[in-house]
Write an enzyme that holds these catalytic residues in place. Sequence first.
Site, PDB file in Angstrom:
ATOM      1  N   ASP A 120      48.477  48.328  29.975  1.00 34.85           N
ATOM      2  CA  ASP A 120      49.236  49.598  29.890  1.00 34.85           C
ATOM      3  C   ASP A 120      49.344  50.298  31.244  1.00 34.85           C
ATOM      4  OD1 ASP A 120      46.686  51.965  29.184  1.00 34.85           O
ATOM      5  OD2 ASP A 120      46.386  49.813  29.517  1.00 34.85           O
ATOM      6  N   ARG A 127      41.634  43.575  27.101  1.00 39.33           N
ATOM      7  CA  ARG A 127      42.190  43.782  28.446  1.00 39.33           C
ATOM      8  C   ARG A 127      43.674  44.118  28.363  1.00 39.33           C
ATOM      9  NH1 ARG A 127      40.147  39.033  32.356  1.00 39.33           N
ATOM     10  NH2 ARG A 127      40.789  40.490  33.969  1.00 39.33           N
ATOM     11  N   PRO A 128      44.027  45.367  28.020  1.00 42.44           N
ATOM     12  CA  PRO A 128      45.451  45.730  27.951  1.00 42.44           C
ATOM     13  C   PRO A 128      46.071  45.784  29.346  1.00 42.44           C
ATOM     14  CG  PRO A 128      44.061  47.674  27.735  1.00 42.44           C
ATOM     15  CD  PRO A 128      43.130  46.500  27.804  1.00 42.44           C
ATOM     16  N   LYS A 151      39.067  33.987  45.648  1.00 44.92           N
ATOM     17  CA  LYS A 151      40.058  33.724  44.591  1.00 44.92           C
ATOM     18  C   LYS A 151      40.816  35.007  44.251  1.00 44.92           C
ATOM     19  CE  LYS A 151      38.720  33.843  40.178  1.00 44.92           C
ATOM     20  NZ  LYS A 151      39.408  34.791  39.300  1.00 44.92           N
ATOM     21  N   ASN A 152      40.074  36.118  44.087  1.00 41.06           N
ATOM     22  CA  ASN A 152      40.690  37.360  43.616  1.00 41.06           C
ATOM     23  C   ASN A 152      41.476  38.093  44.697  1.00 41.06           C
ATOM     24  OD1 ASN A 152      39.767  36.738  41.147  1.00 41.06           O
ATOM     25  ND2 ASN A 152      38.114  38.247  41.116  1.00 41.06           N
ATOM     26  N   ASP A 209      31.690  41.302  37.994  1.00 44.46           N
ATOM     27  CA  ASP A 209      31.744  39.843  38.103  1.00 44.46           C
ATOM     28  C   ASP A 209      30.419  39.218  38.539  1.00 44.46           C
ATOM     29  OD1 ASP A 209      35.198  39.775  39.327  1.00 44.46           O
ATOM     30  OD2 ASP A 209      34.347  40.055  37.324  1.00 44.46           O
ATOM     31  N   ILE A 255      32.643  48.284  32.831  1.00 37.44           N
ATOM     32  CA  ILE A 255      34.031  47.891  33.084  1.00 37.44           C
ATOM     33  C   ILE A 255      34.595  47.128  31.884  1.00 37.44           C
ATOM     34  CG2 ILE A 255      35.592  46.666  34.664  1.00 37.44           C
ATOM     35  CD1 ILE A 255      34.173  48.833  36.135  1.00 37.44           C
ATOM     36  N   ARG A 296      45.295  35.030  33.151  1.00 38.02           N
ATOM     37  CA  ARG A 296      45.803  36.408  32.999  1.00 38.02           C
ATOM     38  C   ARG A 296      46.332  36.956  34.313  1.00 38.02           C
ATOM     39  NH1 ARG A 296      44.245  39.353  28.932  1.00 38.02           N
ATOM     40  NH2 ARG A 296      44.693  41.166  30.179  1.00 38.02           N
ATOM     41  N   CYS A 298      41.077  37.620  25.700  1.00 35.82           N
ATOM     42  CA  CYS A 298      40.214  37.161  26.787  1.00 35.82           C
ATOM     43  C   CYS A 298      38.761  37.188  26.333  1.00 35.82           C
ATOM     44  CB  CYS A 298      40.399  38.064  28.009  1.00 35.82           C
ATOM     45  SG  CYS A 298      39.326  37.611  29.374  1.00 35.82           S
ATOM     46  N   ARG A 300      37.411  27.191  37.642  1.00 38.79           N
ATOM     47  CA  ARG A 300      38.471  28.176  37.883  1.00 38.79           C
ATOM     48  C   ARG A 300      38.159  29.071  39.074  1.00 38.79           C
ATOM     49  NH1 ARG A 300      40.339  31.555  32.887  1.00 38.79           N
ATOM     50  NH2 ARG A 300      41.684  32.235  34.601  1.00 38.79           N
TER      51      ARG A 300
HETATM   52  C1  EPZ Z   1      40.202  42.008  38.221  1.00 41.38           C
HETATM   53  O1  EPZ Z   1      40.762  41.918  36.917  1.00 41.38           O
HETATM   54  C2  EPZ Z   1      39.525  40.669  38.496  1.00 41.38           C
HETATM   55  N1  EPZ Z   1      40.490  39.588  38.382  1.00 41.38           N
HETATM   56  C3  EPZ Z   1      38.402  40.444  37.487  1.00 41.38           C
HETATM   57  O2  EPZ Z   1      37.701  39.256  37.875  1.00 41.38           O
HETATM   58  C4  EPZ Z   1      37.413  41.589  37.586  1.00 41.38           C
HETATM   59  O3  EPZ Z   1      36.436  41.440  36.590  1.00 41.38           O
HETATM   60  C5  EPZ Z   1      38.146  42.925  37.365  1.00 41.38           C
HETATM   61  O4  EPZ Z   1      39.225  43.059  38.305  1.00 41.38           O
HETATM   62  C6  EPZ Z   1      37.228  44.124  37.559  1.00 41.38           C
HETATM   63  O5  EPZ Z   1      36.648  44.103  38.807  1.00 41.38           O
HETATM   64  C7  EPZ Z   1      41.253  39.281  39.462  1.00 41.38           C
HETATM   65  O6  EPZ Z   1      41.209  39.904  40.504  1.00 41.38           O
HETATM   66  C8  EPZ Z   1      42.154  38.110  39.321  1.00 41.38           C
HETATM   67  P1  EPZ Z   1      40.969  45.726  35.870  1.00 41.38           P
HETATM   68  P2  EPZ Z   1      41.772  43.057  36.379  1.00 41.38           P
HETATM   69  O7  EPZ Z   1      42.401  45.968  35.578  1.00 41.38           O
HETATM   70  O8  EPZ Z   1      42.543  43.622  37.496  1.00 41.38           O
HETATM   71  C9  EPZ Z   1      40.996  48.220  31.815  1.00 41.38           C
HETATM   72  C10 EPZ Z   1      36.823  37.085  37.637  1.00 41.38           C
HETATM   73  O9  EPZ Z   1      35.766  36.800  37.064  1.00 41.38           O
HETATM   74  N2  EPZ Z   1      42.478  48.211  31.944  1.00 41.38           N
HETATM   75  O10 EPZ Z   1      40.409  46.312  37.109  1.00 41.38           O
HETATM   76  O11 EPZ Z   1      42.489  42.466  35.235  1.00 41.38           O
HETATM   77  C11 EPZ Z   1      40.440  46.813  31.582  1.00 41.38           C
HETATM   78  O12 EPZ Z   1      40.513  46.434  30.241  1.00 41.38           O
HETATM   79  C12 EPZ Z   1      37.765  38.127  36.992  1.00 41.38           C
HETATM   80  O13 EPZ Z   1      37.157  36.623  38.714  1.00 41.38           O
HETATM   81  C13 EPZ Z   1      43.224  48.952  31.063  1.00 41.38           C
HETATM   82  O14 EPZ Z   1      42.684  49.604  30.161  1.00 41.38           O
HETATM   83  O15 EPZ Z   1      40.719  44.146  35.859  1.00 41.38           O
HETATM   84  C14 EPZ Z   1      39.017  46.976  32.110  1.00 41.38           C
HETATM   85  O16 EPZ Z   1      38.224  47.553  31.121  1.00 41.38           O
HETATM   86  C15 EPZ Z   1      37.388  38.425  35.573  1.00 41.38           C
HETATM   87  N3  EPZ Z   1      44.577  48.914  31.189  1.00 41.38           N
HETATM   88  C16 EPZ Z   1      39.203  47.930  33.284  1.00 41.38           C
HETATM   89  O17 EPZ Z   1      40.433  48.614  33.076  1.00 41.38           O
HETATM   90  C17 EPZ Z   1      45.216  48.210  32.183  1.00 41.38           C
HETATM   91  O18 EPZ Z   1      46.441  48.202  32.270  1.00 41.38           O
HETATM   92  C18 EPZ Z   1      39.230  47.262  34.660  1.00 41.38           C
HETATM   93  O19 EPZ Z   1      40.110  46.171  34.598  1.00 41.38           O
HETATM   94  C19 EPZ Z   1      44.421  47.475  33.083  1.00 41.38           C
HETATM   95  C20 EPZ Z   1      43.050  47.483  32.944  1.00 41.38           C
END
Ligand code: EPZ
Length: 421
Positions: free
Chosen positions: A124, A121-122, A22-23, A308, A330, A92, A116, A400
Amino acid sequence: MDIFKITGPVRLEGEITVGGSKNSALPIIAASLLTAGKSTLRGIPNLSDIAVMCKLLEDMGCKTVADNGDIAIDATTIYKPIGDYEIVRKMRASICILGPLLARCGKVEVSMPGGCAIGYRPVDIHLRGLQELGAKIELRNGYICATANGGLKGANIFLGGAFGSSVLATANVLCAATLARGKTVIEYASCEPEITDLANCLVKMGAKITGIGSPQLIINGVKELKPVEHTVIPDRIEAGTFMAAAAITKGNLKIKNCRTDHLMAVINKLRSINIAVEETQDGCEVCSSGNIEPTDITTLPYPGFPTDLQAQFMAVLCLAKGNSIITEKIFPDRFMHVAELSRMAANLRKEGPHIIISGVEKLIAAPVMASDLRASAALVVAALAAHGETIVNRVYHIDRGYEKIEEKLNAVGAKIQRQSV
Ligand code: EPZ
């Protein structure tokens, strides 16, 4: 609204096959927006999140046809580069249309993702990365509005954040940089296998990318990309969920279509808690005696232990012979499953980003509530070992990310009924 009725304890035995990721599929479907013409993506799981992403593309003018694991996407026409709130609020990951549309159309509006269940989950890092490529970005009425008059320009970008790399921010900036003028260097890029799969797909479309699989990606922009035919990688999180199910049920599962090289941290952890894992031609065999050892798990960006799979492995450690500690690095608040597992007689204590798990003799069935995708998978894993009939409510969360999970698990000995209420 569907529920699961799960009778336990059971012992899982047999062969189970993992579907496409999926991801990986979500950012790759979005990447097809980078070019006119028809792309064909294969091995795509039949999930509600995939359907939402296709709806997003159709809303903009694209055509998508899903057929038995293949999706044909014709992105020739994009008359409305907008990600509507009504669709984005459902998923998202819709955010990953931002980079491709900005690069292709020079303008895009995407509803800002909201709250969420797994925590704060910002976005930025996404916005910072695209601004470094020259985008002008403002927030208007809850929408991220980005423009790149005259196109994007290559840059050196540090993409690290407070919790390390960001998976989808890397996807957005990587896609945008493929059509930017000149060279882009992304430092602290995510190294997840899903990002490697996306980069390999972009290269097939004609992108110039080096450093794939490493934290430093180098992209030399090209004028245009071409449509692609690509098969996505297997879903390592679905595979890891099946491994947890085998571990908690004293089971023996042959997991097929599984990339063990994407799961080394998980396999290492399984072996350390006395679960045998034998790699095979197309996957692995997981065998559990039921004598689960306690351990400590800290979630980290790839190649560390995936967040995950945190919830599913917490369920397993509830039956370990001793105390374990799980630290979530994370998403520090990603513990919605803790209260529900406690309802099943697990012995769990929260201390900041840590959960102390004191192993119990057995879990007891109870009605429980799914809150997010992976938390609901953990409740299903726990219910397989729990004594009695567990009712898992809000099964739509699990649909999902898992295609027909009850059918796959029932085929290896589970007793799961899906019922509409
Ligand atoms: C991806 O989400 C996955 N989703 C998530 O899987 C997974 O948990 C996550 O990566 C971490 O491995 C998809 O691939 C669709 P991140 P993503 O940006 O990219 C912070 C599932 O269960 N952050 O790597 O949104 C954030 O808050 C889902 O299938 C910022 O601060 O995650 C987190 O603490 C759930 N600012 C950390 O970084 C930003 O702009 C990692 O998040 C972006 C992220």
